[in-house]
Design a protein around this motif. Structure first.
Motif, PDB file in Angstrom:
ATOM      1  N   THR A  18       0.859  -1.188   0.000  1.00  0.00           N
ATOM      2  CA  THR A  18       0.000   0.000   0.000  1.00  0.00           C
ATOM      3  C   THR A  18       0.890   1.232   0.000  1.00  0.00           C
ATOM      4  O   THR A  18       1.907   1.273   0.698  1.00  0.00           O
ATOM      5  CB  THR A  18      -0.909   0.022   1.245  1.00  0.00           C
ATOM      6  OG1 THR A  18      -0.093  -0.061   2.401  1.00  0.00           O
ATOM      7  CG2 THR A  18      -1.897  -1.131   1.217  1.00  0.00           C
ATOM      8  N   PRO A  19       0.534   2.233  -0.788  1.00  0.00           N
ATOM      9  CA  PRO A  19       1.386   3.425  -0.830  1.00  0.00           C
ATOM     10  C   PRO A  19       1.378   4.135   0.519  1.00  0.00           C
ATOM     11  O   PRO A  19       0.391   4.105   1.256  1.00  0.00           O
ATOM     12  CB  PRO A  19       0.765   4.289  -1.915  1.00  0.00           C
ATOM     13  CG  PRO A  19      -0.611   3.748  -2.125  1.00  0.00           C
ATOM     14  CD  PRO A  19      -0.621   2.329  -1.660  1.00  0.00           C
ATOM     15  N   ALA A  20       2.485   4.758   0.814  1.00  0.00           N
ATOM     16  CA  ALA A  20       2.602   5.499   2.072  1.00  0.00           C
ATOM     17  C   ALA A  20       1.666   6.698   2.038  1.00  0.00           C
ATOM     18  O   ALA A  20       1.393   7.277   0.987  1.00  0.00           O
ATOM     19  CB  ALA A  20       4.040   5.961   2.267  1.00  0.00           C
ATOM     20  N   LYS A  21       1.178   7.077   3.197  1.00  0.00           N
ATOM     21  CA  LYS A  21       0.285   8.224   3.293  1.00  0.00           C
ATOM     22  C   LYS A  21       1.075   9.473   2.899  1.00  0.00           C
ATOM     23  O   LYS A  21       2.165   9.708   3.424  1.00  0.00           O
ATOM     24  CB  LYS A  21      -0.215   8.346   4.732  1.00  0.00           C
ATOM     25  CG  LYS A  21      -1.246   9.428   4.932  1.00  0.00           C
ATOM     26  CD  LYS A  21      -1.744   9.433   6.374  1.00  0.00           C
ATOM     27  CE  LYS A  21      -2.732  10.554   6.585  1.00  0.00           C
ATOM     28  NZ  LYS A  21      -3.191  10.591   7.969  1.00  0.00           N
ATOM     29  N   PRO A  22       0.529  10.279   1.972  1.00  0.00           N
ATOM     30  CA  PRO A  22       1.288  11.470   1.561  1.00  0.00           C
ATOM     31  C   PRO A  22       1.454  12.447   2.728  1.00  0.00           C
ATOM     32  O   PRO A  22       0.595  12.542   3.602  1.00  0.00           O
ATOM     33  CB  PRO A  22       0.448  12.074   0.442  1.00  0.00           C
ATOM     34  CG  PRO A  22      -0.903  11.458   0.565  1.00  0.00           C
ATOM     35  CD  PRO A  22      -0.744  10.161   1.304  1.00  0.00           C
ATOM     36  N   ALA A  23       2.561  13.135   2.710  1.00  0.00           N
ATOM     37  CA  ALA A  23       2.852  14.112   3.761  1.00  0.00           C
ATOM     38  C   ALA A  23       1.897  15.294   3.638  1.00  0.00           C
ATOM     39  O   ALA A  23       1.396  15.613   2.556  1.00  0.00           O
ATOM     40  CB  ALA A  23       4.289  14.580   3.641  1.00  0.00           C
ATOM     41  N   ALA A  24       1.652  15.943   4.761  1.00  0.00           N
ATOM     42  CA  ALA A  24       0.798  17.121   4.758  1.00  0.00           C
ATOM     43  C   ALA A  24       1.479  18.216   3.936  1.00  0.00           C
ATOM     44  O   ALA A  24       2.697  18.335   3.937  1.00  0.00           O
ATOM     45  CB  ALA A  24       0.573  17.597   6.187  1.00  0.00           C
TER      46      ALA A  24
END
Length: 174
Positions: free
Chosen positions: A94-100
């Protein structure tokens, strides 16, 4: 004990279950390498969980058959005799959660001023005195010459009863 065909059917009928079982034992990721020995030990462990006892050589032969069945199902892509690429999209990472998103520079809170760190002054260390034996004196000469003369070092007198040594390292001849 089931026949070899029945054993192979156990794997081909339960492909998803077997692959999830393998993933619980080994690192399996979509488009990653799978090595024969991992598959072999996975087959042995899967048979063991299904209460099927099979020897080492028989399970090795079965693992080769399972690999070829998974190749035909296009789950394994053969690289060489002992290596496959796993083609199983369900095991994609699963792709990493994008940074804010970054805040604009103007909205950042100002940093508090930090006082400089006071450091103790270093004590001055006196320089060692020069020994008279190492005194260097400039030798007068032509303006382009930079010759330097070093004062000779005094040698201690020989001990009584010892043979004096000449500068070439030999005892004097009488």
């Amino acid at each position: 004990m089931p026949t070899p065909d029945e054993q192979l059917k156990l794997f081909s009928d339960n492909q998803k279950e077997f692959l999830k079982f393998l993933k619980s034992k080994f690192t399996l990721i979509h488009l990653s390498n799978l090595f024969f020995r991992d598959l072999h030990f996975g087959v042995m462990a899967y048979l063991d969980t299904n209460n099927v006892k099979l020897g080492y050589l028989e399970s090795e032969s079965l693992a080769r058959s399972v690999a070829s069945a998974f190749e035909q199902a296009k789950i394994f892509k053969k690289i060489d005799a002992n290596t496959w690429v796993l083609n199983y999209p369900e095991f994609k990472l699963t792709p990493a959660k994008p940074a804010a998103p970054a805040r604009p520079a103007g909205t950042a809170a100002p940093r508090p001023a930090v006082a400089p760190v006071a450091r103790p002054a270093m004590a001055s260390v006196p320089k060692p005195a020069t020994s008279p034996a190492a005194t260097v004196a400039a030798v007068p000469g032509p303006a382009t010459s930079t010759a330097v003369s070093v004062a000779p070092v005094a040698r201690p007198a020989p001990a009584p009863g010892s043979t004096p040594v000449q500068s070439d390292g030999e005892a004097p001849k009488n």
